[in-house]
Scaffold this motif. Structure first.
Motif, PDB file in Angstrom:
ATOM      1  N   HIS A  16       1.015  -1.309  -0.104  1.00  0.00           N
ATOM      2  CA  HIS A  16       0.270   0.127  -0.116  1.00  0.00           C
ATOM      3  C   HIS A  16       0.480   0.774   0.045  1.00  0.00           C
ATOM      4  O   HIS A  16       2.418   1.331   0.144  1.00  0.00           O
ATOM      5  N   TRP A  38     -12.502   1.457   2.451  1.00  0.00           N
ATOM      6  CA  TRP A  38     -11.243   0.316   1.622  1.00  0.00           C
ATOM      7  C   TRP A  38     -12.320  -0.332   0.615  1.00  0.00           C
ATOM      8  O   TRP A  38     -13.399  -0.248   0.902  1.00  0.00           O
ATOM      9  N   ASP A  53      -5.160  -8.395   1.545  1.00  0.00           N
ATOM     10  CA  ASP A  53      -5.588  -7.524   0.110  1.00  0.00           C
ATOM     11  C   ASP A  53      -5.960  -6.716   0.195  1.00  0.00           C
ATOM     12  O   ASP A  53      -6.595  -6.331  -1.109  1.00  0.00           O
ATOM     13  N   THR A  58      -7.817  -2.504  -0.679  1.00  0.00           N
ATOM     14  CA  THR A  58      -7.394  -1.327  -1.088  1.00  0.00           C
ATOM     15  C   THR A  58      -7.602  -0.049  -0.803  1.00  0.00           C
ATOM     16  O   THR A  58      -8.901  -0.155  -0.244  1.00  0.00           O
ATOM     17  N   ARG A  88     -11.897  -4.580  -0.290  1.00  0.00           N
ATOM     18  CA  ARG A  88     -11.751  -5.997  -1.103  1.00  0.00           C
ATOM     19  C   ARG A  88     -12.057  -6.098  -1.790  1.00  0.00           C
ATOM     20  O   ARG A  88     -13.475  -6.596  -1.776  1.00  0.00           O
ATOM     21  N   GLU A 118      -8.949   3.243  -0.465  1.00  0.00           N
ATOM     22  CA  GLU A 118      -9.935   3.780  -1.954  1.00  0.00           C
ATOM     23  C   GLU A 118      -9.339   5.836  -1.500  1.00  0.00           C
ATOM     24  O   GLU A 118      -8.801   6.656  -2.340  1.00  0.00           O
TER      25      GLU A 118
END
Length: 295
Positions: free
Chosen positions: A2, A38, A20, A22, A40, A24
């Protein structure tokens, strides 16, 4: 990997960074409070939180239909559902498929400091409930407002901070619970605590000294200072200073009173004193704060 924002001290955020998921959006909203959105997408993964040391509010924005908390079988996430994770909680989550959610991270003192005024309870008596997948129209509305608000410029962060503090007040009223530990010893009697809180509120425009409060509580100044800190979560001077700033914020948001009158009503010697104290607490000037809140 990240791309992390500034160093984060929130353990739930750190745990999410190790998955895993991401990131945002992320922002420090002021007062040590942070928010993140977030996403996923995973076949199946286990996420563990172990006594993170801070509170977390989670609001599902999309997906989550096959995500569940271990120990709570057949309870699945879904858009508009909420979770509250207190600082000392431990949990395991089985995450499947798509998930998008908002996290708000805040320290226990952010949550309980308002207990004196809003619940007539001592901060040390209250904590956040540990709840999984519940619905609350009031909290959801505030979470949606936070997601819809920009988090970019200084004015945007001021407005987002205001929304978040409203969210913490709603959390306190609807999701605050009395700690299971035995009632803590020491501190002020509830009637004395109320008397002092009411006196401070009624006299923000005037000088309030430790001697005045000690006389009101029928205690020595030394014992009043010590017991006030126990029951209010901070020393008398800090409590009064914070209440003056909060009162100024309210007047700036809800009235068109001149700044000089607001300074007088909140107990500041002059406009310069108001500006100095307000900027130190809020990171901006009273005039700029009023302009930001009016947009």
């Amino acid at each position: 990997m990240h791309s992390r924002p500034a160093p984060i001290s929130h353990a739930v955020f750190d745990t999410m960074c190790g998955t895993d998921a991401t990131l945002e959006r992320f922002a420090w909203l002021g007062d040590g409070i942070a928010a993140a959105i977030w996403q996923r997408d995973t076949d199946e993964a286990l996420t563990v939180y172990a006594r993170p040391g801070h509170h977390t509010l989670s609001c599902y924005l999309d997906g989550g239909y096959r995500t569940e908390r271990s120990g709570a079988p057949r309870q699945y996430g879904a858009p508009l559902r909420l979770c509250t994770l207190p600082d000392d909680h431990e949990s395991e989550w089985v995450v499947r498929d798509h998930l998008r959610l908002l996290h708000v991270y805040f320290m226990p003192e952010h949550f309980t400091r308002r207990a004196v005024l809003e619940l007539d309870r001592e901060p040390r008596e209250i904590t956040l409930a540990d709840r999984t997948y519940f619905e609350s129209p009031g909290l959801l509305r505030l979470c949606q407002s936070l997601v819809a608000a920009p988090w970019d410029g200084a004015d945007d962060l001021l407005r987002a901070n205001e929304i978040t503090h409203d969210t913490l007040s709603e959390l306190l009223r609807s999701q605050g619970v009395v700690r299971r530990a035995p009632r803590p010893k020491g501190g002020l009697a509830p009637s004395v605590r109320r008397r002092l809180a009411d006196y401070i509120e009624a006299n923000l425009a005037r000088p309030v000294t430790l001697g005045m409060l000690a006389q009101l509580a029928c205690l020595s100044e030394f014992h009043l200072a010590r017991m006030f800190r126990v029951s209010f979560g901070m020393p008398p001077s800090a409590w009064i200073a914070r209440r003056r700033v909060e009162s100024a914020c309210t007047l700036l948001r809800t009235s068109t009173l001149p700044l000089q009158q607001i300074a007088d009503l909140c107990g500041y010697a002059d406009l310069s004193h108001l500006g100095h104290r307000f900027r130190a607490a809020m990171g901006t000037s009273p005039r700029r704060y009023r302009q930001a809140m009016a947009r």
